[in-house]
Design a protein around this motif. Structure first.
Motif, mmCIF file in Angstrom:
data_model
loop_
_atom_site.group_PDB
_atom_site.id
_atom_site.type_symbol
_atom_site.label_atom_id
_atom_site.label_comp_id
_atom_site.label_asym_id
_atom_site.label_seq_id
_atom_site.Cartn_x
_atom_site.Cartn_y
_atom_site.Cartn_z
ATOM 1 N N GLY A 3 0.348 -1.365 0.005
ATOM 2 C CA GLY A 3 0.181 -0.023 0.430
ATOM 3 C C GLY A 3 0.765 1.337 0.065
ATOM 4 N N VAL A 4 0.014 2.740 -0.132
ATOM 5 C CA VAL A 4 1.103 3.921 -0.110
ATOM 6 C C VAL A 4 1.514 4.236 0.952
ATOM 7 N N GLU A 5 0.832 3.880 2.305
ATOM 8 C CA GLU A 5 1.483 4.058 3.505
ATOM 9 C C GLU A 5 2.426 2.446 4.061
ATOM 10 N N CYS A 6 1.598 1.671 3.514
ATOM 11 C CA CYS A 6 2.140 0.088 3.925
ATOM 12 C C CYS A 6 1.409 -0.348 4.768
ATOM 13 N N ALA A 7 0.537 -0.381 5.027
ATOM 14 C CA ALA A 7 -0.720 -0.131 6.003
ATOM 15 C C ALA A 7 -0.814 -1.671 5.339
ATOM 16 N N VAL A 8 -0.963 -2.080 4.584
ATOM 17 C CA VAL A 8 -2.132 -3.354 4.685
ATOM 18 C C VAL A 8 -1.027 -4.438 4.270
ATOM 19 N N ASN A 9 -1.254 -5.259 4.969
ATOM 20 C CA ASN A 9 -0.811 -6.568 5.647
ATOM 21 C C ASN A 9 -1.215 -7.865 4.328
ATOM 22 N N ILE A 10 -0.472 -8.367 4.021
ATOM 23 C CA ILE A 10 -0.495 -8.474 3.138
ATOM 24 C C ILE A 10 -0.455 -9.841 3.739
ATOM 25 N N ASN A 11 -1.226 -11.101 3.061
ATOM 26 C CA ASN A 11 -1.513 -12.207 2.883
ATOM 27 C C ASN A 11 -1.049 -13.313 3.137
ATOM 28 N N GLY A 27 0.713 -14.628 9.659
ATOM 29 C CA GLY A 27 1.353 -13.449 10.672
ATOM 30 C C GLY A 27 1.954 -12.402 9.956
ATOM 31 N N ILE A 28 2.829 -11.354 10.385
ATOM 32 C CA ILE A 28 3.713 -10.301 9.920
ATOM 33 C C ILE A 28 5.126 -11.379 9.149
ATOM 34 N N ALA A 29 4.863 -10.630 7.626
ATOM 35 C CA ALA A 29 5.790 -11.554 7.024
ATOM 36 C C ALA A 29 6.064 -13.205 7.110
ATOM 37 N N ASP A 30 5.178 -13.689 7.298
ATOM 38 C CA ASP A 30 5.051 -15.248 7.830
ATOM 39 C C ASP A 30 3.523 -15.571 7.949
#
Length: 849
Positions: A3-11, A27-30
C-alpha cells in the motif's frame, strides 16, 4: 506490508502454503500451519505440514507412554508423554510409592531450588501429586515449620490446604467432594500472588476444581522454612497445625515439588521406613468380612467392622449373651454394686424381649431409697427417679420381639434414641448415681420389694450398658470385653434367650399340633378346625351342603346358599329361632327382576314394621320400629327393573341407640342418610313372620338381617345357635332362571344374544344395527369418498374414484409427472389427470419443444 502508506498486511496464506488439510494462520511476513490430526496413521509436520513425521516409527517410550513425533532442523525425533506413575524421557522410572502405616518422610530441599524462579515465572512454591486412600483424615504433605508452613491434608474425606506466611493464615477447602474413595486423584497446591488448591475432578468445569485466596506480595524467594518438606505426615508440633493431625496411609505418585520429581528410587525403604515402592491394594470389604449386618470400613492397610448391637468382635461374629428371666415362671434377678459414679449425665441401653406387660427391669438404689427405676406397666416402659415423676417410652415392648431401648439422661431431661432419631420423653428430678449404690435387674432378692413395680420381669435382657460399662451376667470363654461389670449375685438366670415350654399343657384341641413360639404357642389345626386352640370348627371343609349350593362358614356353624327364582304366586316365610341374641341393626337383599311393583321383604309385629318393595320400577324401603313415630323411608331415583342384579344395604348409623338415623347403599354407591329415625329390627326376634318374594317374579340372592343369612335351601339342620328358619314348607326353585329368551336365536347376522332375565338384547357385529341386528349400517353416510362415489358394503364401503385420483377414499392425486414429456429442461407441474410444462426462457409450446 503493501500500500501507499504500507498499512496493508499482506495475507501470506492467500497462496495456500499449508498442505494436507492444515489450517493456515497469517502472520507478519510469515504464516503458521496448524497441521491436521493423524489420518490413516500418517502424521504431517514441517513448516507447511508437508513432511511425513516418522519419529515414532521406532521409539523407546515405555509403560504405555504416548509417543509424539517431532521435526526440528530437518531432523525427525520424538517425545514420550508418560502415563500416570512414570517419569523421565522414556517413561521408564516409576513414581509410585505407598505408606502402609502412619509415619512421614522428611526431605530437605536443596537451596538451589530458589534459582528456578526464572523458570516458574512468579510461582513461589508448588506441590503436585496423585494419591489414593480410603482414610478420611490424613496429612499429604507439610512444608515449613511450626510458624510458617504450607500443607495439604484430607479431613473428613475432603481436601484442606493451609498456608501461614508472615503471621497471616489462609485456609482452602474443596467442600462437597469426597476423595477418600480408594481411587486415584490428582491435586496441586501453588503459591504465588495467590495460594491455589486444584483438584482434577469430572464434576467441575473443564475437569478442574479450584479454590484460591490472594496473598499479599512478599519476598519473591521461597521462605527458608519451606525447604523442610514432610511427605505423608509431619512431626509434632507441626502436625498440630493441621485438622487431621495424623499420617497418611495409602499410595502417592507423580509427586513434584517446585517442578522437581520426588522419585521412589531416591527414598529410603526398609523395615525402619514407612515407605514402600509401588502400590499394593487389597479390597478388604469385597469379601464381606463382617457378619450380622456389620459395616466394613476400609482402612487401606486393614479393615474394621462396625458392629450393630448386640454383636461384637473383629468380624461381628460374637453375640453378647442374653439372659432369660423367669423361665417357666421362676423368680429371677441379678444385682451388683456400682464401682464408679455415673455422674449427672449418663446413658442406659439394653435389648428387651418379653410378653409380660408388667415387671421391674432395672433399679439403682442407695441404702434407703431407689434413685432410678425402669419398669414395665401395661406393656409400656416407665422411667422414674422420684415417685411423683414418671416418663414413658412410647413404643410397645411386650410383643415377643426384640427391641433396643437406648435412654439418655442429661441434666434431668430423659431422651430416647430410636433409629437414628432422638425423642425427648420428659424431665425428671436429676439424682446422682454414686459408686457403691446397688443395681438390681429383673427384680429384688426380697419379693415384697418387687411387687410394687409389677413383680419380677419375665423375658430376656441382653447387652445392658451403663455409659461405656457393660453388664456381663455370665463368664465368657475365649472372649473378653473391656470394662465389663460382672454380676455379684443372681438367681435363676438362664444363659441365652429361652422360651417356656408353652406346649407342655397341651393347649391345642381337636387334634391340633402345638408349636412353641417364644413364650407363646401356635396350634396347627386340622383342616376342619380353626382358632387359637383349634376350638372352632370349619364346617364347610367337610362339604356339608347339597349340590348347586355354596357353603359359607358363619359363627359356630354354616349355611348353604343359592340364588332362587320366584313367580308371582310363590312367597316364602321365615322366623327367627329363640337363640338370636345379637342386635339386628342392618339388612341386605340381592335381587333382579322386571316387575314394576312387587314386595321383596316384609315383616310386621304390632306397631313395628319393615318393608323393602318395588314401586313404579323404583326401590322403596320403609322401617318403623323402636320408639320412633316417624320411621325412615327411601325411594330410589333410578329404575331397578332392568333385569340386572342389584343390591340394597341399610344399616343403623348408631346401632346401640334406641333410635337413630339409617344409612342406605344401592349397588355400591356412597352411603345415603335416610330421612327420619327408627330403632333396630329386634322386633323380628319375637317370632315375627318375615315374608319374601310376595307378588314377585324374579330372583333373590343373598338376604341377611343383622348379618344372619336367610337361606333358600330345603329344610337343613344347621349347628349355629343364631338362625332364621323357613316356616313355610314349600319347595323353592334354586338358581336364577327366567324364560330361555335366547333359545330361538333372535339376533340376526351373527349378533350375540344377552339374557337380561325374561328379556334379551343383541350385541351386533360390525356393520349391523337394530334391535335384532337386522339393519345394515350405511357406511357411506359420512361421505368418506373425497373425489369419488361411495358404494356401501357390510361394515365397509368402496369408493369409485374420479379420473386422476386413487386411494381407499380417493384422496390421493395421481402424480401425472412420473412419465412427463416436457423438453429442454422444462419443469413438470402436476394437475388433475394431466400435467403442464413450465418452460425455461427462449422455449415455448405445450412441451417446451
Amino acid at each position: 506490508f503493501a500500500g501507499v502508506e504500507c498499512a496493508v498486511n499482506i495475507n501470506e496464506c492467500e497462496e495456500g502454503p499449508c498442505k494436507n488439510g492444515a489450517v493456515c494462520e497469517d502472520g507478519i511476513a510469515d504464516y503458521i500451519c496448524h497441521c491436521a490430526p493423524s489420518q490413516d496413521g500418517i502424521i504431517w509436520g514441517g513448516k507447511n505440514c508437508s513432511v511425513k513425521l516418522t519419529g515414532c516409527q521406532t521409539h523407546d517410550c515405555q509403560n504405555e507412554a504416548l509417543c509424539i513425533p517431532t521435526y526440528q532442523a530437518e531432523s525427525h525425533g520424538h517425545l514420550c508423554q508418560c502415563q500416570p506413575g512414570f517419569y523421565d524421557a522414556t517413561c521408564s522410572t516409576p513414581t509410585t510409592f505407598s505408606f502402609a502405616s502412619r509415619g512421614y518422610l522428611l526431605i530437605e530441599l536443596p537451596m538451589n531450588n530458589q534459582s528456578r524462579r526464572d523458570v516458574a515465572g512468579d510461582q513461589l512454591a508448588s506441590v503436585s501429586l496423585r494419591f489414593r486412600t480410603t482414610l478420611p483424615s490424613a496429612i499429604l504433605f507439610y512444608r515449613g515449620h511450626e510458624a510458617e508452613y504450607l500443607f495439604l491434608e484430607l479431613f473428613d474425606g475432603i481436601l484442606h490446604a493451609g498456608l501461614k506466611r508472615e503471621d497471616v493464615g489462609y485456609t482452602l477447602l474443596l467442600e462437597g467432594l469426597r476423595v477418600d474413595d480408594g481411587q486415584w486423584h490428582k491435586v496441586e497446591v501453588v503459591l504465588h500472588s495467590t495460594v491455589q488448591l486444584k483438584l482434577w475432578h469430572d464434576s467441575c468445569d473443564a475437569g478442574v476444581c479450584l479454590q484460591s485466596s490472594p496473598v499479599p506480595h512478599g519476598t519473591a524467594l521461597i521462605p527458608h522454612a519451606f525447604l523442610n518438606m514432610y511427605v505423608g505426615g509431619a512431626e509434632d508440633p507441626m502436625a498440630n497445625n493441621t485438622r487431621s493431625q495424623q499420617g497418611f496411609v495409602g499410595c502417592l505418585e507423580d509427586f513434584q515439588v517446585d517442578a522437581e520429581a520426588v522419585l521412589p528410587v531416591d527414598l529410603p525403604v526398609g523395615e525402619s521406613s514407612p515407605v514402600k515402592r509401588g502400590c499394593d491394594r487389597t479390597e478388604w470389604c469385597l469379601s464381606q468380612p463382617c457378619f450380622h449386618g456389620g459395616l466394613c470400613v476400609d482402612l487401606w492397610a486393614t479393615f474394621r467392622c462396625d458392629c450393630p448391637r448386640p454383636y461384637g468382635g473383629p468380624a461381628c461374629s460374637y453375640e453378647r449373651p442374653a439372659a432369660t428371666f423367669g423361665l417357666e415362671n421362676s423368680t429371677s434377678f441379678a444385682s451388683f454394686t456400682l464401682s464408679d459414679s455415673l455422674g449427672p449425665n449418663f446413658n442406659i441401653s439394653f435389648f428387651i424381649r418379653s410378653r409380660k406387660p408388667d415387671g421391674l427391669l432395672l433399679q439403682v438404689s442407695n441404702e434407703t431409697d431407689p434413685c432410678l427405676t425402669i419398669y414395665l406397666k401395661n406393656g409400656k416402659l416407665k422411667i422414674e427417679m422420684v415417685s411423683t415423676d414418671t416418663v414413658t417410652f412410647p413404643e410397645n415392648l411386650v410383643d415377643g420381639r426384640r427391641h433396643l431401648v437406648a435412654l439418655s439422661f442429661q441434666g434431668g431431661i430423659v431422651g430416647a434414641h430410636q433409629s437414628d432419631t432422638y425423642l425427648e420423653l420428659g424431665q425428671l428430678i436429676a439424682r446422682p448415681l454414686l459408686a457403691g449404690y446397688e443395681v438390681y435387674i429383673g427384680g429384688h432378692p426380697n419379693p415384697d420389694s418387687t411387687d410394687m413395680w409389677g413383680g419380677y420381669f419375665k423375658g430376656c435382657l441382653q447387652d445392658i450398658q451403663l455409659n461405656s460399662h457393660q453388664i456381663q451376667f455370665f463368664q465368657v470363654e475365649n472372649y473378653s470385653l473391656p470394662q465389663e461389670l460382672n454380676r455379684t449375685q443372681n438367681g435363676n438366670l438362664v444363659n441365652g434367650c429361652i422360651s417356656d415350654n408353652t406346649c407342655k399343657s397341651e393347649p391345642c384341641q381337636n387334634g391340633g399340633r402345638c408349636i412353641v413360639t417364644w413364650n407363646d404357642f401356635h396350634c396347627s389345626c386340622p383342616a376342619n378346625f380353626t382358632g387359637k386352640f383349634c376350638e372352632e370348627r370349619v364346617w364347610c371343609e367337610s362339604d356339608p351342603c347339597p349340590e348347586a349350593t355354596t357353603c359359607i362358614d358363619v359363627l359356630a356353624g354354616y349355611v348353604c346358599l343359592a340364588n332362587a327364582t320366584f313367580n308371582s304366586y310363590a312367597a316364602i316365610e321365615f322366623t327367627t329361632n329363640t337363640s338370636v341374641t345379637r342386635t339386628l341393626s342392618s339388612l341386605q337383599v340381592d335381587f333382579r327382576t322386571r316387575d314394576e311393583d312387587a314386595v321383596l321383604l316384609r315383616a310386621v309385629e304390632e306397631v313395628d314394621s319393615l318393608q323393602i318393595a318395588i314401586k313404579n320400577s323404583s326401590l322403596f324401603v320403609d322401617i318403623r320400629s323402636g320408639n320412633s313415630i316417624e320411621g325412615v323411608s327411601f325411594l330410589s331415583q333410578k329404575s331397578v327393573t332392568d333385569g340386572a342384579w342389584h343390591t340394597i344395604s341399610v344399616s343403623m348409623e348408631e346401632p346401640s341407640a334406641l333410635s337413630s338415623r339409617w344409612l342406605a347403599r344401592l349397588d355400591g354407591s356412597v352411603n345415603m342418610t335416610l330421612q327420619g329415625n327408627a330403632g333396630n329390627l329386634d322386633f323380628l326376634k319375637n317370632d315375627a313372620l318375615i315374608v319374601l318374594a310376595e307378588n314377585f317374579t324374579g330372583c333373590l340372592g343373598q338376604v341377611k338381617i343383622g348379618g344372619i343369612y336367610l337361606p333358600f335351601t330345603a329344610q337343613l339342620s344347621y349347628p349355629q345357635p343364631e338362625q332364621f328358619q323357613q316356616s313355610s314348607r314349600r319347595a323353592v326353585q334354586l338358581g336364577c332362571t327366567g324364560a330361555d329368551v335366547c333359545a330361538s336365536s333372535p339376533c340376526l347376522n351373527a349378533g350375540t344374544c344377552e339374557d337380561l332375565f325374561n328379556s334379551f338384547s343383541c350385541a351386533c357385529g360390525a356393520g349391523w344395527g337394530g334391535l335384532l341386528c337386522e339393519l345394515n349400517i350405511d357406511d357411506c353416510q359420512s361421505s368418506p369418498c373425497v373425489h369419488g362415489d361411495c358404494v356401501d358394503a357390510v361394515a365397509d364401503f368402496q369408493c369409485e374414484c374420479f379420473r386422476g385420483f386413487i386411494g381407499k377414499k380417493c384422496d390421493i392425486n395421481v402424480d401425472d409427472c412420473v412419465r412427463h414429456q416436457c423438453l429442454n429442461g422444462a419443469t413438470c407441474i402436476d394437475g388433475v389427470y394431466g400435467y403442464s410444462c413450465k418452460c425455461p426462457p427462449q422455449y415455448s409450446g405445450p412441451r417446451c419443444e
